[in-house]
Design a protein around this motif. Structure first.
Motif, PDB file in Angstrom:
ATOM      1  N   ALA A 166      13.604 -52.537 -11.970  1.00 36.45           N
ATOM      2  CA  ALA A 166      12.369 -52.530 -12.332  1.00 36.45           C
ATOM      3  C   ALA A 166      11.518 -51.432 -11.670  1.00 36.45           C
ATOM      4  CB  ALA A 166      11.491 -53.868 -12.420  1.00 36.45           C
ATOM      5  N   ARG A 167      11.909 -51.285 -10.367  1.00 36.12           N
ATOM      6  CA  ARG A 167      11.222 -50.406  -9.712  1.00 36.12           C
ATOM      7  C   ARG A 167      11.474 -49.043 -10.319  1.00 36.12           C
ATOM      8  NH1 ARG A 167      11.281 -46.831  -5.612  1.00 36.12           N
ATOM      9  NH2 ARG A 167      13.639 -47.068  -5.612  1.00 36.12           N
ATOM     10  N   ILE A 184      20.885 -53.095 -12.121  1.00 35.10           N
ATOM     11  CA  ILE A 184      21.168 -54.553 -12.685  1.00 35.10           C
ATOM     12  C   ILE A 184      22.671 -55.057 -12.454  1.00 35.10           C
ATOM     13  CG2 ILE A 184      21.402 -55.772 -15.258  1.00 35.10           C
ATOM     14  CD1 ILE A 184      19.213 -54.055 -15.898  1.00 35.10           C
ATOM     15  N   GLU A 185      23.640 -54.110 -12.617  1.00 37.14           N
ATOM     16  CA  GLU A 185      24.914 -54.361 -12.391  1.00 37.14           C
ATOM     17  C   GLU A 185      25.121 -55.090 -11.147  1.00 37.14           C
ATOM     18  OE1 GLU A 185      28.013 -51.508 -13.142  1.00 37.14           O
ATOM     19  OE2 GLU A 185      29.618 -52.664 -12.130  1.00 37.14           O
ATOM     20  N   ARG A 186      24.493 -54.473 -10.031  1.00 32.24           N
ATOM     21  CA  ARG A 186      24.614 -55.195  -8.723  1.00 32.24           C
ATOM     22  C   ARG A 186      23.711 -56.138  -8.468  1.00 32.24           C
ATOM     23  NH1 ARG A 186      22.043 -51.827  -3.702  1.00 32.24           N
ATOM     24  NH2 ARG A 186      20.232 -51.129  -4.821  1.00 32.24           N
ATOM     25  N   GLY A 187      23.071 -56.802  -9.306  1.00 27.66           N
ATOM     26  CA  GLY A 187      22.164 -57.847  -9.288  1.00 27.66           C
ATOM     27  C   GLY A 187      20.965 -57.732  -8.609  1.00 27.66           C
ATOM     28  N   GLU A 188      20.368 -56.479  -8.287  1.00 26.14           N
ATOM     29  CA  GLU A 188      19.259 -56.055  -7.876  1.00 26.14           C
ATOM     30  C   GLU A 188      18.308 -55.674  -8.922  1.00 26.14           C
ATOM     31  OE1 GLU A 188      18.299 -55.934  -4.737  1.00 26.14           O
ATOM     32  OE2 GLU A 188      20.200 -56.323  -3.700  1.00 26.14           O
ATOM     33  N   PHE A 189      17.867 -56.869  -9.535  1.00 23.03           N
ATOM     34  CA  PHE A 189      16.906 -56.627 -10.699  1.00 23.03           C
ATOM     35  C   PHE A 189      15.811 -56.155 -10.341  1.00 23.03           C
ATOM     36  CE2 PHE A 189      19.539 -60.570 -12.335  1.00 23.03           C
ATOM     37  CZ  PHE A 189      20.517 -60.036 -12.506  1.00 23.03           C
ATOM     38  N   ALA A 190      15.005 -56.477  -9.425  1.00 24.99           N
ATOM     39  CA  ALA A 190      13.656 -56.045  -8.948  1.00 24.99           C
ATOM     40  C   ALA A 190      13.717 -54.697  -8.616  1.00 24.99           C
ATOM     41  CB  ALA A 190      13.198 -56.857  -7.705  1.00 24.99           C
ATOM     42  N   GLU A 191      14.788 -54.039  -8.144  1.00 23.47           N
ATOM     43  CA  GLU A 191      14.864 -52.751  -7.700  1.00 23.47           C
ATOM     44  C   GLU A 191      15.189 -51.816  -9.163  1.00 23.47           C
ATOM     45  OE1 GLU A 191      14.566 -51.172  -5.222  1.00 23.47           O
ATOM     46  OE2 GLU A 191      15.318 -49.226  -5.576  1.00 23.47           O
ATOM     47  N   GLY A 199      20.343 -45.142 -13.220  1.00 25.02           N
ATOM     48  CA  GLY A 199      19.908 -45.749 -11.944  1.00 25.02           C
ATOM     49  C   GLY A 199      19.443 -47.056 -12.119  1.00 25.02           C
ATOM     50  N   PHE A 200      18.867 -47.448 -13.361  1.00 24.60           N
ATOM     51  CA  PHE A 200      18.103 -48.648 -13.206  1.00 24.60           C
ATOM     52  C   PHE A 200      19.552 -49.617 -13.994  1.00 24.60           C
ATOM     53  CE2 PHE A 200      17.467 -48.240 -18.065  1.00 24.60           C
ATOM     54  CZ  PHE A 200      17.264 -49.664 -18.420  1.00 24.60           C
ATOM     55  N   ILE A 201      20.283 -49.339 -14.516  1.00 23.96           N
ATOM     56  CA  ILE A 201      21.367 -50.027 -15.129  1.00 23.96           C
ATOM     57  C   ILE A 201      22.106 -50.447 -14.060  1.00 23.96           C
ATOM     58  CG2 ILE A 201      23.533 -50.197 -16.674  1.00 23.96           C
ATOM     59  CD1 ILE A 201      21.726 -48.710 -18.790  1.00 23.96           C
ATOM     60  N   MET A 248      18.983 -35.338 -12.981  1.00 24.62           N
ATOM     61  CA  MET A 248      20.119 -36.076 -12.231  1.00 24.62           C
ATOM     62  C   MET A 248      19.320 -37.264 -11.757  1.00 24.62           C
ATOM     63  SD  MET A 248      23.182 -35.961 -11.507  1.00 24.62           S
ATOM     64  CE  MET A 248      24.304 -35.594 -10.133  1.00 24.62           C
ATOM     65  N   THR A 249      20.094 -38.496 -11.618  1.00 24.02           N
ATOM     66  CA  THR A 249      19.580 -39.547 -11.178  1.00 24.02           C
ATOM     67  C   THR A 249      19.641 -39.411  -9.589  1.00 24.02           C
ATOM     68  OG1 THR A 249      21.731 -40.628 -11.097  1.00 24.02           O
ATOM     69  CG2 THR A 249      20.524 -40.707 -13.099  1.00 24.02           C
ATOM     70  N   GLU A 250      18.626 -39.874  -8.945  1.00 27.73           N
ATOM     71  CA  GLU A 250      18.566 -39.444  -7.531  1.00 27.73           C
ATOM     72  C   GLU A 250      19.513 -40.153  -6.654  1.00 27.73           C
ATOM     73  OE1 GLU A 250      14.882 -42.205  -5.943  1.00 27.73           O
ATOM     74  OE2 GLU A 250      14.342 -40.824  -7.623  1.00 27.73           O
ATOM     75  N   ASP A 251      20.062 -41.498  -6.838  1.00 29.17           N
ATOM     76  CA  ASP A 251      20.627 -41.787  -5.772  1.00 29.17           C
ATOM     77  C   ASP A 251      22.208 -42.420  -6.340  1.00 29.17           C
ATOM     78  OD1 ASP A 251      20.055 -44.088  -7.378  1.00 29.17           O
ATOM     79  OD2 ASP A 251      19.398 -45.334  -5.980  1.00 29.17           O
ATOM     80  N   ARG A 252      22.748 -41.144  -7.025  1.00 33.33           N
ATOM     81  CA  ARG A 252      23.896 -41.755  -7.692  1.00 33.33           C
ATOM     82  C   ARG A 252      25.042 -41.546  -6.550  1.00 33.33           C
ATOM     83  NH1 ARG A 252      28.194 -38.754 -10.350  1.00 33.33           N
ATOM     84  NH2 ARG A 252      29.193 -40.153 -12.206  1.00 33.33           N
ATOM     85  N   ASN A 253      24.823 -40.944  -5.507  1.00 28.82           N
ATOM     86  CA  ASN A 253      25.564 -40.736  -4.449  1.00 28.82           C
ATOM     87  C   ASN A 253      25.478 -41.671  -3.370  1.00 28.82           C
ATOM     88  OD1 ASN A 253      26.858 -38.379  -5.878  1.00 28.82           O
ATOM     89  ND2 ASN A 253      25.289 -37.148  -4.747  1.00 28.82           N
ATOM     90  N   ALA A 254      24.583 -42.396  -3.554  1.00 31.96           N
ATOM     91  CA  ALA A 254      24.507 -43.554  -2.571  1.00 31.96           C
ATOM     92  C   ALA A 254      25.751 -44.396  -2.506  1.00 31.96           C
ATOM     93  CB  ALA A 254      23.281 -44.515  -2.891  1.00 31.96           C
TER      94      ALA A 254
END
Lengths: 482, 272
Positions: A95-96, A86-93, A81-83, A1-7
Motif C-alpha cells: 500500500a505504501r 503482496i507476494e511476500r506478504g508485506e501488504f502494508a508495504e 513493486g507493489f505486487i 524503473m521500479t526502485e528496489d527491483r534489485n533489493a
C-alpha cells in the motif's frame, strides 16, 4: 524503473519460482455477490480478493525488467513493486508503494479501465494468457491498509511556503492536491457541492465504489494537510482574482463535467425523462432512495437508459436497485462499439439488464399528465467507420418501433462546466467550452492556471483525470521553482 | 457561518430569514440565488436572494413552506445554523436605464424583486411596482418597496387591500396610463405566464425569473431545463431570468409538478 527491483528480497522472490510455474497459475477471479441478490441491494458487487487469493495472483507477475504495465498506467504506479510486496506478504508495504504515486489507490483499483491500461499492456497477453489482475491486487492492498486501521502517510517535503488552490474535488483535483502537498505546497481545495469527491460521490454508485472508500482516501489527504472548503463555487462565491489576492500563486481547475447533453428530440422535457447526472446525483449524493431523506426520486418500473458508456451502465443498474421490473439499455451502435468497460456490461447482463442495441430514440411520448409513457425507437444498422474509427450507425428507413417506459435516463455525455472557465477573464477556451492547455496541463493564455480532467477533455475516465492532476502538480512545481 | 441571525414570520407559510453568509453577501447581485441544504437529510433547494447586508455579512431569504425541506427550514429558529448555503448562483439581472420599468410580482416572488427595484431605480429608471397577493395579510415588504419605487400598486384577489384584482389588471392599467419600456416579473409560474401574455400584447419587453426544480444548481444535473424560444436552456447557469415572451410556461408548470405526488407523501410525514 521500479526502485528496489534489485533489493535482495526481491531477487530471492524472483528466483523462488520459475517463470513457467508462474504463468501456469490461472488468473484468480474476483469474488462477486450473487447477481440476483445484488441487483436489489446497494452492497458492493465486487467483494475483493482474500489474502490467500491475492498472494496467488501476485505470484503470476513475472517482475519484468522493463515492466510494460507501467507504461500503460496514466499515473505511473510502480506496479511490480507493489505486487511483489503482496507476494511476500508485506501488504502494508504494498500500500505504501501505491501511495507514492497514487492519491486514490482504493478508488483506482475499483474503477480504472485496467483492461485498456496496465492489464492491457501486461506481458501475459503476449503469451496468450490472461493478464495479471493488477486492478484487483491494487484494490486488495489499499483495502488491507484501510481495514488495518494503520494507514501510513506518504512522506511530505517540508513546507516551501507557496500556496496553490485547487478548484473541484473530483479525481483530478484530489490527485493534484495529493501530489502538491507531498511536494511541500500549502494546498486548499474548493468544492461547489456540500461533499468532497466530485464524480466519485455524485456519479459512481455505491455498489461500484462505496462512499466510505472515497472518504478514507480523502481523510488521508486531510491528514497530510490538504484543506477543503465545501459550498464554494469559484467564479461565484469567490473570484479567481480574489484567490490571487489571498496569495494563491497558481490554480488548478478540475471543475469537471457540466451540462448534460440531450438529443433535442420531441418529448425530451417530459416528466421522468432525466439526465444520468440528475438521476445518479439524486440517488448517490442525495441518498434519495433512503426514506429518511427529503430528496425525492421517481422509482421507474420500466426504465430505459439511453447510451452505452459506464454512466449508462451505472444508471441502468441503479434503476434495478431502485426497484425497476425491467431496465433496458438503448444504444444506437452495436455492443462491440460500446464505450463501457466490459466488466460493467457483464455485470449489468448478469443482473438482468436488457440490451437493445442498434436502436436510437427519436421521440418520447407522454400521458395526459405530461409524464413519459413510451419511447419511439429508430432501428439502426452499422455503416462505414466514422472519425472515431467506430462504424457509424445508419437508420434503417421505416423501421420504427415503440417501447413502453415510465422513466428514461439520458446518458449520452456532458459538456464542460461553464462556470469557472467563463469567470476568468482572458482564459483561452475552446469552441466546445474546454480550457485549452499545453502538454503540462498549463493554460496557454494564463500561465498561473492549470487544468485537467473533464474541463479539459470534455469527458474522460477517473484515471485519466488523475493522470492530468498529477502532471499538473509536477508542472506547477516546476513553474513555481523557476 | 450560515447562522440564522433574524427570523420574521410574514404569514403562516412564509418566513423571512437573515442568514450569516459574508462571502455571498459581498458578491451577490440582484437576480442571484442560493442553494440551501439544511442538514444531512435535507434536499438541495434553490432560493432567490432578497437582499444582503455586507456590513453584517448577512443575506435575506424569504421562504415559503412547499416541500418537506422548505417546511423544516421555515420551522428553524434564530441562532440555529443551516448546514449548507452555496452561491450566489445564476446570472444577475441585466440592470440598465430602460426608461419606465414595471416590476410585477406576487407571493414570495416579491422578495427577490426588492433588490431589482432598488437597482433599477439607482440606474435611473422610473420604477412602478405592481405587487399582488390573495389577501391583505399576504402582502409583504410593501414599505421596503416604497423606499425605492416611484409608485407601488397593491392588488388583492379579495379586495381586502389596495385594488381588487389580479397582478395583470394592475400592470395593464399602468401600461394604458403611461409608456412602459420594460417589465420584470417574478412569482408563481401561472402569474408570470399571464403577465407575459399581457406585455406581449402591448409589445413591452419582459423578463421573468424562473424558479424551477434543481439539484446541484451549478450546471450539472439538468433538472432545471426549460424551453426558451424552442431551445432547451438551463435555469441555473443560463438564467434564472429569461425573455418571458420566449418561455414555454406550460411546459415549465408541468415540470414543476414532477415530484408533486412524491412530495405529497413526504408532507404527510411528521417534520423531523
Amino acid at each position: 524503473m521500479t526502485e528496489d527491483r534489485n533489493a535482495s528480497w526481491r531477487e530471492e522472490l524472483r528466483k523462488s519460482m520459475k517463470p513457467k510455474e508462474r504463468t501456469a497459475i490461472e488468473r484468480v477471479p474476483m469474488n462477486e455477490l450473487d447477481p440476483v441478490l445484488r441487483a436489489r441491494s446497494r452492497d458492493e458487487v465486487n467483494q475483493g480478493l482474500t489474502a490467500e487469493q491475492a498472494v496467488t495472483e501476485a505470484k503470476r507477475c513475472l517482475d519484468c525488467g522493463k515492466p510494460s504495465c507501467m507504461e500503460g498506467c496514466p499515473v505511473n504506479i510502480d506496479i511490480p513493486g507493489f505486487i511483489k510486496n503482496i507476494e511476500r506478504g508485506e501488504f502494508a508495504e504494498a500500500a505504501r508503494v501505491l501511495k507514492k504515486t497514487s492519491s486514490l489507490p482504493a478508488v483506482c483499483g475499483r474503477v480504472c479501465p485496467q483492461e485498456k491500461q496496465c492489464e492491457g499492456s501486461c506481458i501475459h497477453l503476449k503469451m496468450n494468457s490472461k493478464p495479471v489482475a493488477i486492478g484487483n491486487l491494487e484494490r486488495f492492498a489499499a483495502d488491507f491498509e484501510r481495514n488495518s486501521g494503520k494507514a501510513s502517510l506518504p512522506e511530505c517535503r517540508s513546507s516551501n511556503g507557496h500556496k496553490v488552490g485547487v478548484i473541484g474535488s473530483g479525481p483530478s483535483g484530489l490527485s493534484c492536491a495529493g501530489d502538491l502537498i507531498k511536494m511541500g505546497y500549502e494546498v486548499t481545495v474548493f468544492e461547489a457541492l456540500h461533499e468532497i469527491g466530485g464524480v466519485l460521490k455524485y456519479g459512481i454508485p455505491e455498489f461500484r465504489l462505496p462512499n466510505a472508500v472515497v472518504d478514507a482516501e480523502i481523510e488521508t489527504l486531510r491528514r497530510l494537510g490538504v484543506k477543503f472548503v465545501t459550498d464554494c463555487v469559484v467564479g461565484k462565491t469567490v473570484s479567481v482574482s480574489q484567490l490571487r489576492e489571498q496569495g494563491y500563486e497558481c490554480l488548478f481547475v478540475g471543475s469537471g463535467a457540466g451540462l448534460p447533453r440531450f438529443m433535442n428530440i420531441p418529448g425530451e422535457n417530459l416528466i421522468n425523462v432525466l439526465s444520468s447526472n440528475e438521476y445518479l446525483t439524486r440517488v448517490n449524493l442525495m441518498d434519495a432512495g433512503n426514506p429518511e431523506t427529503d430528496t425525492p426520486v421517481f422509482r421507474g418500473r420500466k426504465v430505459i437508459v439511453v447510451g452505452g458508456g459506464n454512466t449508462a451502465m451505472d444508471s441502468v443498474r441503479t434503476a434495478l436497485r431502485m426497484g425497476a421490473e425491467k431496465a433496458t439499455i438503448v444504444y444506437r451502435r452495436s455492443e462491440e462499439e460500446m464505450p463501457a468497460r466490459l466488466e460493467e456490461v457483464h455485470h449489468a447482463k448478469a443482473e438482468g439488464v436488457e440490451f437493445l442495441t442498434l436502436h436510437n430514440p427519436i421521440e418520447y411520448i407522454g400521458d395526459d399528465k405530461g409524464r413519459v409513457k413510451a419511447v419511439r425507437l429508430q432501428k439502426m444498422q452499422l455503416g462505414e467507420p466514422d472519425e472515431s474509427g467506430r462504424r457509424r450507425p445508419v437508420e434503417i428507413p421505416g423501421a420504427v418501433e415503440v417501447l413502453e417506459a415510465d422513466m428514461v435516463v439520458v446518458a449520452i455525455g456532458v459538456s464542460p462546466n461553464p462556470i469557472v472557465p467563463s469567470s476568468i477573464e482572458g482564459l483561452n477556451i475552446s469552441r466546445k467550452g474546454t480550457i485549452v492547455v499545453n502538454d503540462d496541463m498549463q493554460s496557454d493564455s494564463i500561465p498561473t492556471i492549470f487544468a485537467g480532467g473533464d474541463i479539459v477533455r470534455g469527458g474522460a475516465t477517473v484515471i485519466l483525470a488523475m493522470g492530468d492532476g498529477r502532471r499538473a502538480a509536477a508542472a506547477i512545481d516546476a513553474y513555481l521553482s523557476r | 457561518m450560515n447562522r440564522i441571525v433574524k427570523k420574521e414570520r410574514f404569514s403562516e407559510k412564509v418566513v423571512r430569514l437573515d442568514v450569516e453568509a459574508p462571502l455571498i453577501a459581498q458578491s451577490r447581485k440582484p437576480g442571484n440565488f442560493v442553494i440551501v441544504k439544511i442538514d444531512d437529510k435535507g434536499e438541495r433547494i434553490p432560493l432567490t436572494i432578497a437582499s444582503a447586508d455586507t456590513e453584517r455579512g448577512t443575506i435575506t431569504l424569504v421562504v415559503q413552506a412547499v416541500g418537506h425541506t422548505s417546511a423544516r427550514l421555515c420551522a428553524m429558529e434564530e441562532g440555529e445554523t443551516i448546514a449548507h448555503v452555496v452561491g450566489p448562483l445564476g446570472r444577475p439581472t441585466d440592470i440598465r436605464n430602460y426608461g419606465t420599468v414595471v416590476c410585477a410580482c406576487g407571493g414570495v416572488g416579491t422578495a427577490p424583486m426588492l433588490p431589482i427595484v432598488e437597482a433599477m431605480k439607482k440606474a435611473g429608471n422610473r420604477v412602478i411596482v405592481v405587487q399582488a397577493a390573495r389577501t391583505k395579510e399576504l402582502i409583504i415588504l410593501e414599505q421596503q418597496m416604497k423606499q425605492w419605487a416611484d409608485e407601488v400598486v397593491i392588488m388583492t384577489d379579495d379586495g381586502s387591500y389596495g385594488t381588487k384584482g389580479l397582478v395583470t389588471n394592475g400592470v395593464e392599467n399602468v401600461i394604458q396610463r403611461e409608456k412602459v419600456d420594460f417589465c420584470v416579473t417574478i412569482g408563481p409560474a401561472i402569474m408570470m405566464k399571464f403577465v407575459s401574455l399581457l406585455t406581449r400584447k402591448y409589445d413591452v419587453p419582459t423578463i421573468a425569473s424562473l424558479n424551477t426544480i434543481m439539484v446541484d444548481g451549478t450546471g450539472m444535473c439538468g433538472a432545471c431545463r426549460v424551453n426558451v424560444g424552442g431551445e432547451t436552456k438551463f435555469v441555473c447557469v443560463d438564467g434564472p431570468e429569461f425573455d418571458a415572451h420566449q418561455v414555454d410556461f406550460d411546459q415549465m408548470m408541468t415540470r414543476l409538478g414532477a415530484y408533486r405526488d412524491l412530495e405529497a407523501v413526504e408532507m404527510r410525514k411528521p417534520l423531523r
